[in-house]
Design a protein around this motif. Sequence first.
Motif, mmCIF file in Angstrom:
data_model
loop_
_atom_site.group_PDB
_atom_site.id
_atom_site.type_symbol
_atom_site.label_atom_id
_atom_site.label_comp_id
_atom_site.label_asym_id
_atom_site.label_seq_id
_atom_site.Cartn_x
_atom_site.Cartn_y
_atom_site.Cartn_z
ATOM 1 N N ASP A 35 82.014 81.236 36.006
ATOM 2 C CA ASP A 35 81.453 81.582 37.309
ATOM 3 C C ASP A 35 82.580 81.547 38.336
ATOM 4 O O ASP A 35 83.252 80.537 38.510
ATOM 5 C CB ASP A 35 80.358 80.589 37.679
ATOM 6 C CG ASP A 35 79.620 80.981 38.944
ATOM 7 O OD1 ASP A 35 80.280 81.217 39.974
ATOM 8 O OD2 ASP A 35 78.376 81.020 38.903
ATOM 9 N N GLU A 40 82.556 77.115 36.883
ATOM 10 C CA GLU A 40 81.725 76.555 35.820
ATOM 11 C C GLU A 40 81.577 77.558 34.681
ATOM 12 O O GLU A 40 81.443 78.754 34.899
ATOM 13 C CB GLU A 40 80.344 76.214 36.379
ATOM 14 C CG GLU A 40 79.419 75.591 35.366
ATOM 15 C CD GLU A 40 78.097 75.156 35.984
ATOM 16 O OE1 GLU A 40 77.065 75.376 35.329
ATOM 17 O OE2 GLU A 40 78.112 74.614 37.095
ATOM 18 N N VAL A 42 79.392 79.300 32.183
ATOM 19 C CA VAL A 42 77.964 79.601 32.165
ATOM 20 C C VAL A 42 77.637 80.354 30.883
ATOM 21 O O VAL A 42 78.377 81.256 30.484
ATOM 22 C CB VAL A 42 77.576 80.462 33.389
ATOM 23 C CG1 VAL A 42 76.100 80.795 33.378
ATOM 24 C CG2 VAL A 42 77.960 79.756 34.681
ATOM 25 N N GLY A 107 77.196 74.663 31.494
ATOM 26 C CA GLY A 107 75.861 74.845 32.013
ATOM 27 C C GLY A 107 75.226 76.105 31.495
ATOM 28 O O GLY A 107 75.695 76.701 30.557
ATOM 29 N N GLY A 108 74.160 76.495 32.140
ATOM 30 C CA GLY A 108 73.434 77.684 31.746
ATOM 31 C C GLY A 108 72.512 77.430 30.569
ATOM 32 O O GLY A 108 72.718 76.522 29.792
#
Length: 114
Positions: A35, A40, A42, A107-108
């Motif tokens: 991102d 981050e 993702v 994340g994600g």
Amino acid sequence: MFALTPAAAEQIARAADEQPDAGPQPMLRVAAKIDESDGELVYGMGFDDEREDDLVVDAGGVPILISPHSQPLLENTTLDFAEVAPGEFQFIFRGGCNAPASKQGCGGCGGGCS
């Protein structure tokens, strides 16, 4: 190499069986990107058609599609389907995180790296 746990393979196969019969067995596309706003890592996934430059991985009998852009970010990553809270199961990406050190984050898809 990207891998699936048996629990993830079972859940994906179950979801593939529920897809409308529009042709051959659905293939799961797994993607990762960094991102730009916060660095981050993702993750994303969904059923898709194979594209010309895709890497096709047979993970536990489940065909996985990975685009060239996502391949280095998904190296040594395992997709799991695990209980994250009592009675709550989610897909979780474990390992990997081959982003540059200054861009690592996870994340994600309701999960992340461990």
